[in-house]
Design a protein around this motif. Structure first.
Motif, PDB file in Angstrom:
ATOM      1  N   THR A   1       8.650   0.984 -53.444  1.00 52.96           N
ATOM      2  CA  THR A   1       7.644   2.002 -53.748  1.00 52.96           C
ATOM      3  C   THR A   1       7.528   2.991 -52.602  1.00 52.96           C
ATOM      4  OG1 THR A   1       6.408   0.426 -55.114  1.00 52.96           O
ATOM      5  CG2 THR A   1       5.219   2.372 -54.360  1.00 52.96           C
ATOM      6  N   LEU A   2       7.608   2.508 -51.378  1.00 52.32           N
ATOM      7  CA  LEU A   2       7.602   3.379 -50.204  1.00 52.32           C
ATOM      8  C   LEU A   2       8.819   4.295 -50.219  1.00 52.32           C
ATOM      9  CD1 LEU A   2       6.558   4.232 -47.394  1.00 52.32           C
ATOM     10  CD2 LEU A   2       7.779   2.266 -46.440  1.00 52.32           C
ATOM     11  N   ARG A   3       9.965   3.747 -50.505  1.00 51.52           N
ATOM     12  CA  ARG A   3      11.195   4.549 -50.531  1.00 51.52           C
ATOM     13  C   ARG A   3      11.142   5.612 -51.630  1.00 51.52           C
ATOM     14  NH1 ARG A   3      15.358   2.534 -47.487  1.00 51.52           N
ATOM     15  NH2 ARG A   3      15.432   0.293 -47.071  1.00 51.52           N
ATOM     16  N   LYS A   4      10.686   5.212 -52.805  1.00 49.93           N
ATOM     17  CA  LYS A   4      10.745   6.096 -53.967  1.00 49.93           C
ATOM     18  C   LYS A   4       9.661   7.161 -53.951  1.00 49.93           C
ATOM     19  CE  LYS A   4      14.108   4.064 -56.387  1.00 49.93           C
ATOM     20  NZ  LYS A   4      15.347   4.767 -56.806  1.00 49.93           N
ATOM     21  N   ASN A   5       8.405   6.748 -53.703  1.00 54.35           N
ATOM     22  CA  ASN A   5       7.278   7.666 -53.832  1.00 54.35           C
ATOM     23  C   ASN A   5       6.383   7.712 -52.605  1.00 54.35           C
ATOM     24  OD1 ASN A   5       7.911   8.723 -56.337  1.00 54.35           O
ATOM     25  ND2 ASN A   5       6.709   7.227 -57.471  1.00 54.35           N
ATOM     26  N   ALA A   6       6.806   7.051 -51.512  1.00 53.57           N
ATOM     27  CA  ALA A   6       6.158   7.170 -50.198  1.00 53.57           C
ATOM     28  C   ALA A   6       4.705   6.721 -50.157  1.00 53.57           C
ATOM     29  CB  ALA A   6       6.282   8.592 -49.665  1.00 53.57           C
ATOM     30  N   PHE A   7       4.325   5.777 -51.010  1.00 51.21           N
ATOM     31  CA  PHE A   7       3.055   5.089 -50.832  1.00 51.21           C
ATOM     32  C   PHE A   7       3.330   3.856 -49.982  1.00 51.21           C
ATOM     33  CE2 PHE A   7      -0.021   6.959 -53.908  1.00 51.21           C
ATOM     34  CZ  PHE A   7      -1.184   6.735 -53.171  1.00 51.21           C
ATOM     35  N   PHE A   8       2.481   3.595 -48.999  1.00 52.16           N
ATOM     36  CA  PHE A   8       2.738   2.562 -48.018  1.00 52.16           C
ATOM     37  C   PHE A   8       2.281   1.189 -48.498  1.00 52.16           C
ATOM     38  CE2 PHE A   8       2.736   6.547 -45.803  1.00 52.16           C
ATOM     39  CZ  PHE A   8       3.792   6.416 -44.919  1.00 52.16           C
ATOM     40  N   PRO A   9       2.949   0.126 -48.038  1.00 51.78           N
ATOM     41  CA  PRO A   9       2.576  -1.235 -48.448  1.00 51.78           C
ATOM     42  C   PRO A   9       1.160  -1.597 -48.027  1.00 51.78           C
ATOM     43  CG  PRO A   9       4.775  -1.225 -47.467  1.00 51.78           C
ATOM     44  CD  PRO A   9       4.180   0.129 -47.207  1.00 51.78           C
ATOM     45  N   VAL A  10       0.531  -2.444 -48.834  1.00 48.09           N
ATOM     46  CA  VAL A  10      -0.770  -3.014 -48.465  1.00 48.09           C
ATOM     47  C   VAL A  10      -0.620  -4.441 -47.963  1.00 48.09           C
ATOM     48  CG1 VAL A  10      -2.194  -1.591 -49.966  1.00 48.09           C
ATOM     49  CG2 VAL A  10      -1.142  -3.680 -50.884  1.00 48.09           C
ATOM     50  N   ILE A  11       0.568  -4.993 -48.096  1.00 48.36           N
ATOM     51  CA  ILE A  11       0.823  -6.347 -47.633  1.00 48.36           C
ATOM     52  C   ILE A  11       1.461  -6.313 -46.250  1.00 48.36           C
ATOM     53  CG2 ILE A  11       1.121  -7.191 -49.991  1.00 48.36           C
ATOM     54  CD1 ILE A  11       4.160  -7.283 -49.423  1.00 48.36           C
ATOM     55  N   GLN A  12       1.437  -7.450 -45.584  1.00 52.28           N
ATOM     56  CA  GLN A  12       2.090  -7.574 -44.284  1.00 52.28           C
ATOM     57  C   GLN A  12       3.571  -7.845 -44.511  1.00 52.28           C
ATOM     58  OE1 GLN A  12       0.637  -7.355 -41.131  1.00 52.28           O
ATOM     59  NE2 GLN A  12       2.704  -7.446 -40.346  1.00 52.28           N
ATOM     60  N   THR A  13       4.415  -6.902 -44.153  1.00 48.81           N
ATOM     61  CA  THR A  13       5.845  -7.077 -44.347  1.00 48.81           C
ATOM     62  C   THR A  13       6.607  -6.245 -43.326  1.00 48.81           C
ATOM     63  OG1 THR A  13       7.669  -6.898 -45.946  1.00 48.81           O
ATOM     64  CG2 THR A  13       5.979  -5.196 -46.045  1.00 48.81           C
ATOM     65  N   GLU A  14       7.745  -6.732 -42.930  1.00 48.85           N
ATOM     66  CA  GLU A  14       8.598  -5.986 -42.020  1.00 48.85           C
ATOM     67  C   GLU A  14       9.229  -4.817 -42.770  1.00 48.85           C
ATOM     68  OE1 GLU A  14       9.089  -6.312 -38.748  1.00 48.85           O
ATOM     69  OE2 GLU A  14       7.529  -7.856 -38.785  1.00 48.85           O
ATOM     70  N   LEU A  15       9.150  -3.632 -42.187  1.00 51.33           N
ATOM     71  CA  LEU A  15       9.750  -2.471 -42.817  1.00 51.33           C
ATOM     72  C   LEU A  15      11.225  -2.376 -42.443  1.00 51.33           C
ATOM     73  CD1 LEU A  15       6.913   0.153 -42.277  1.00 51.33           C
ATOM     74  CD2 LEU A  15       7.404  -1.180 -44.325  1.00 51.33           C
ATOM     75  N   PRO A  16      12.061  -1.947 -43.359  1.00 49.26           N
ATOM     76  CA  PRO A  16      13.497  -1.836 -43.070  1.00 49.26           C
ATOM     77  C   PRO A  16      13.780  -0.767 -42.021  1.00 49.26           C
ATOM     78  CG  PRO A  16      12.985  -0.868 -45.203  1.00 49.26           C
ATOM     79  CD  PRO A  16      11.742  -1.548 -44.742  1.00 49.26           C
ATOM     80  N   THR A  17      14.878  -0.902 -41.349  1.00 49.25           N
ATOM     81  CA  THR A  17      15.238   0.028 -40.275  1.00 49.25           C
ATOM     82  C   THR A  17      15.913   1.284 -40.804  1.00 49.25           C
ATOM     83  OG1 THR A  17      17.347  -1.131 -39.977  1.00 49.25           O
ATOM     84  CG2 THR A  17      15.485  -1.828 -38.601  1.00 49.25           C
ATOM     85  N   ASP A  18      16.235   1.316 -42.088  1.00 52.23           N
ATOM     86  CA  ASP A  18      16.950   2.465 -42.636  1.00 52.23           C
ATOM     87  C   ASP A  18      16.054   3.422 -43.412  1.00 52.23           C
ATOM     88  OD1 ASP A  18      16.458   0.756 -44.750  1.00 52.23           O
ATOM     89  OD2 ASP A  18      18.425   1.028 -45.689  1.00 52.23           O
TER      90      ASP A  18
END
Length: 449
Positions: free
Chosen positions: A340-357
């Motif tokens: 969802t972040l990649r496609k439409n740039a809404f940020f996660p609400v959960i705790q997760t590591e973001l990809p480096t790419d």
């Protein structure tokens, strides 16, 4: 209504993450009947399909991208239909009143869902199952919409940040951490930059369609007063607006023409600016290594910041409950949140590591979003909740204060007193509770003290 976020024109896949979702323009009823198997009441076509009615991703290209996310990560059929917030509210209310609920799942901003809380089932059991997802305490508290139980599962989030061209760092006052600015630091920096550059280089979106009212509502006033409405005209608010007048004197005068800051930032007219993440992301797109994204400053009462949070809710008497719960669980998985972040740039609400790419601009914003939300003294603020079509009138009050105090040079206290009277007139007619950071007390009416 909620903010109408800036949307850049269609761009190539390598820059698709520049688009940030938000509420768009209202869709016509004929479109509803032709889209996703819905009729004008929002009912899903076909047994076994989850009828998902949402205020998010209304532009066709954003909707299509999110439908691709659903298809990739959700293992049950979903009929996704995005509508304007007034259509959303009337659909949910009319179906409940008629006793003929044909929706399965609802998605909207906090301000869309909170007024409908009596039409939503409790979701505490789902949040207990998802306890390991790492939702922030602030967001979980919002999900209760002022009551004892949770009415939605957090879905995704956005906010506002400060974009910094690294050229401006040469004027940053000695000993100041750009990632932990105080309001006095921000002002001193603006003054030093104006002197060093021979012209103002700080700016803000104070144009006709700019979101500068959100700065006063969610950042300046909470940071100085601890509130947004109840403290609107108290002595701390006077201090805040006196500060704002001095800050404005050190900003690019053409800011009154800027609706979104990414263009003047990209052109070099402005080197430092606050704005919504959607309206900043284009500035560092070409050379992200030349830019920083940093949290907004903190004030005497904390680091006020406005959160745009969306949630997933279950309508009372809704169809396909088991499958709807399955959709919610799927949307909380890290791969779905990141997509969802990649496609439409809404940020996660959960705790997760973001990809480096991640695209450079999105990566910069993602780090700053987390830093701002989790910084010591963070003070969450919301856009007006429950005001519906009156949002524009409420926001205009804050714009009027800017006009009179910063542009016309009027004395602060009389302006605040006059605007407080107008604000209370609007709020009296609405008879709604306050919203964060003001005390949220269901059954009470929000008003300026």
């Amino acid at each position: 209504m909620t903010d109408s976020y800036f949307r850049p024109p269609p761009i190539g896949p390598s820059r698709r993450s520049m688009l940030l979702a938000g509420l768009g323009t209202a869709l016509s009823l004929p479109f509803l009947s032709a889209c996703s198997g819905f009729d004008t009441s929002g009912a899903a076509a076909g047994a076994g399909s989850v009828g998902f009615l949402s205020t998010q991703f209304t532009p066709v290209e954003e909707k299509q991208r999110y439908e691709a996310v659903l298809k990739k990560f959700v293992k049950v059929p979903v009929a996704y239909n995005s509508v304007a917030n007034n259509v959303f509210a009337s659909t949910v209310q009319s179906q409940e009143e008629s006793g003929n609920v044909r929706l399965s799942l609802l998605g909207g901003l906090h301000g869309d869902l909170a007024p409908l809380s009596k039409s939503l089932d409790d979701v505490d059991y789902l949040l207990r199952d998802l306890a390991g997802s790492g939702f922030s305490k602030d967001i979980l508290e919002l999900a209760k919409v002022g009551g004892p139980t949770s009415k939605y599962v957090p879905w995704m989030q956005a906010t506002y940040l400060v974009a910094v061209n690294k050229k401006a760092l040469e004027w940053l006052p000695s000993g100041v951490d750009v990632n932990d600015l105080r309001y006095e630091d921000y002002l001193a920096w603006a003054k030093a930059a104006k002197k060093g550059a021979g012209r103002p280089v700080f700016g803000m979106p104070a144009g006709p369609k700019g979101l500068h009212h959100r700065f006063y509502q969610g950042f300046l006033l909470p940071s100085f007063t601890g509130g947004q409405i109840t403290t609107f005209r108290n002595p701390d608010a006077v201090t805040a607006w006196n500060y704002m007048r001095e800050l404005w004197d050190n900003m690019v005068p053409a800011s009154t023409n800027y609706d979104a800051m990414q263009e003047p930032l990209a052109r070099g007219e402005v080197l430092v600016a606050w704005d919504h993440v959607a309206r900043l992301v284009g500035a560092p797109a070409a050379k992200p290594e030349d830019w920083l994204m940093v949290p907004a400053p903190r004030g005497p009462k904390g680091r006020g910041y406005m959160l745009i949070v969306a949630g997933l809710a279950l309508p009372k008497g809704g169809l396909e409950r088991e499958r709807s719960e399955q959709v919610i669980r799927s949307l909380m998985e890290p791969p779905t949140q990141i997509e969802t972040l990649r496609k439409n740039a809404f940020f996660p609400v959960i705790q997760t590591e973001l990809p480096t790419d991640l695209a450079g601009a999105i990566a910069l914003e993602a780090a700053a979003v987390r830093r701002q939300q989790r910084s010591p003294g963070a003070l969450l603020a919301l856009p007006p909740v429950g005001v519906g079509a009156k949002d524009g009138e409420v926001s205009q009050i804050f714009k009027n204060c800017f006009q009179e105090i910063c542009l016309n040079g009027s004395p602060v206290q009389p302006v605040l007193d006059q605007q407080a009277t107008q604000l209370n007139t609007i709020l009296k007619a609405l008879a709604v509770p306050c919203w964060a950071p003001d005390p949220v007390s269901p059954g009470t009416k929000c008003e300026v003290a």
